[in-house]
Motif scaffolding. Structure first.
Motif, PDB file in Angstrom:
ATOM      1  N   ARG A 222       0.792  -1.114  -0.122  1.00 38.96           N
ATOM      2  CA  ARG A 222       0.084   0.008   0.067  1.00 38.96           C
ATOM      3  C   ARG A 222       0.824   1.213   0.078  1.00 38.96           C
ATOM      4  NH1 ARG A 222      -3.682  -2.334   5.008  1.00 38.96           N
ATOM      5  NH2 ARG A 222      -5.170  -3.218   3.698  1.00 38.96           N
TER       6      ARG A 222
ATOM      7  N   GLN B 101      -3.245   7.146   0.478  1.00 36.47           N
ATOM      8  CA  GLN B 101      -4.727   6.989   0.568  1.00 36.47           C
ATOM      9  C   GLN B 101      -4.839   8.482  -0.291  1.00 36.47           C
ATOM     10  OE1 GLN B 101      -6.654   5.370   4.435  1.00 36.47           O
ATOM     11  NE2 GLN B 101      -6.053   7.364   4.544  1.00 36.47           N
TER      12      GLN B 101
ATOM     13  N   ARG C   9     -10.307  -0.707   5.281  1.00 37.12           N
ATOM     14  CA  ARG C   9      -9.833  -1.717   4.737  1.00 37.12           C
ATOM     15  C   ARG C   9      -9.224  -2.795   5.693  1.00 37.12           C
ATOM     16  NH1 ARG C   9      -5.259   2.630   3.867  1.00 37.12           N
ATOM     17  NH2 ARG C   9      -4.114   2.212   5.694  1.00 37.12           N
TER      18      ARG C   9
ATOM     19  N   THR D  98      -7.367   3.694  -0.682  1.00 42.63           N
ATOM     20  CA  THR D  98      -5.998   3.520  -0.577  1.00 42.63           C
ATOM     21  C   THR D  98      -5.669   2.673  -1.913  1.00 42.63           C
ATOM     22  OG1 THR D  98      -6.539   2.827   1.725  1.00 42.63           O
ATOM     23  CG2 THR D  98      -4.552   1.987   0.667  1.00 42.63           C
TER      24      THR D  98
ATOM     25  N   GLY E 172      -2.400   0.818  -3.737  1.00 43.91           N
ATOM     26  CA  GLY E 172      -0.989   0.138  -3.969  1.00 43.91           C
ATOM     27  C   GLY E 172      -0.714  -0.502  -4.993  1.00 43.91           C
TER      28      GLY E 172
END
Length: 183
Positions: free
Chosen positions: A13, A16, A67, A27, A29
């Motif tokens: 990740r 944000q 999450r 988020t 990643g």
């Protein structure tokens, strides 16, 4: 940690971000898949989830649409109405069900956490949507690209592992390793 044996999706990740028209953050990643500790060419990209911090409890994570927390989770076969690992629809139409999806197991109180195709900003709470070319919050997930990535992951796993039978079983030696808790 990337295992020396089996299949691993490594999700790191990075950030944000929030689109002005949305009430919540997402988020973003980067992911790379590995087989027996070696990178699998072509199985990489971005993945999108709801905002954090990650939490696997019902009272916080589920209730506040967060999450899942960073960690290592086994992958499993999902056989729901909307998403399936085996027997999903061949249609690229996002309304055609069942869509392809892989179950993320052992997420404590959180249930039905899936890796499945997304569209636009993000598709669902708790789940993980593959994507490409997301440079900022205004970048949109392409359903077609996201679906292609999910199917490529499923196809690769099926080419290497005997898929188990039973009620949403774990797929042997297949995990997702998630790191990072960006705020």
């Amino acid at each position: 940690m990337i295992p020396d044996i089996g299949f691993c999706i490594h999700l790191h990740r990075l950030r944000q971000e929030k689109r002005p028209s949305k009430k919540y953050v997402r988020t973003v990643g980067e992911y790379q898949c590995y087989w027996n500790g070696v990178k699998v060419d072509g199985l990489s990209g971005q993945m999108v989830e709801r905002g954090g911090p990650g939490d696997n409890t019902k009272n916080i994570g589920d209730k506040h649409d967060r999450r899942i927390k960073a960690g290592t989770y086994p992958l499993g076969i999902h056989s729901g109405v909307k998403f399936k690992t085996i027997g999903y629809s061949n249609s690229e139409n996002p309304t055609s069900i069942p869509r392809p999806g892989i179950l993320v197991k052992d997420t404590d109180d959180r249930i039905a956490i899936l890796i499945h195709p997304g569209s636009d900003y993000i598709w669902s709470v708790g789940c993980i949507n593959p994507a490409s070319n997301l440079v900022d919050a205004n970048s949109a997930i392409s359903y077609r690209d996201s679906r292609t990535q999910v199917i490529a992951i499923i196809d690769f796993i099926e080419s290497k592992v005997t898929m188990p039978a039973g009620e949403e079983p774990k797929i042997p030696k297949c995990i997702i390793f998630i790191e990072g808790e960006p705020r």
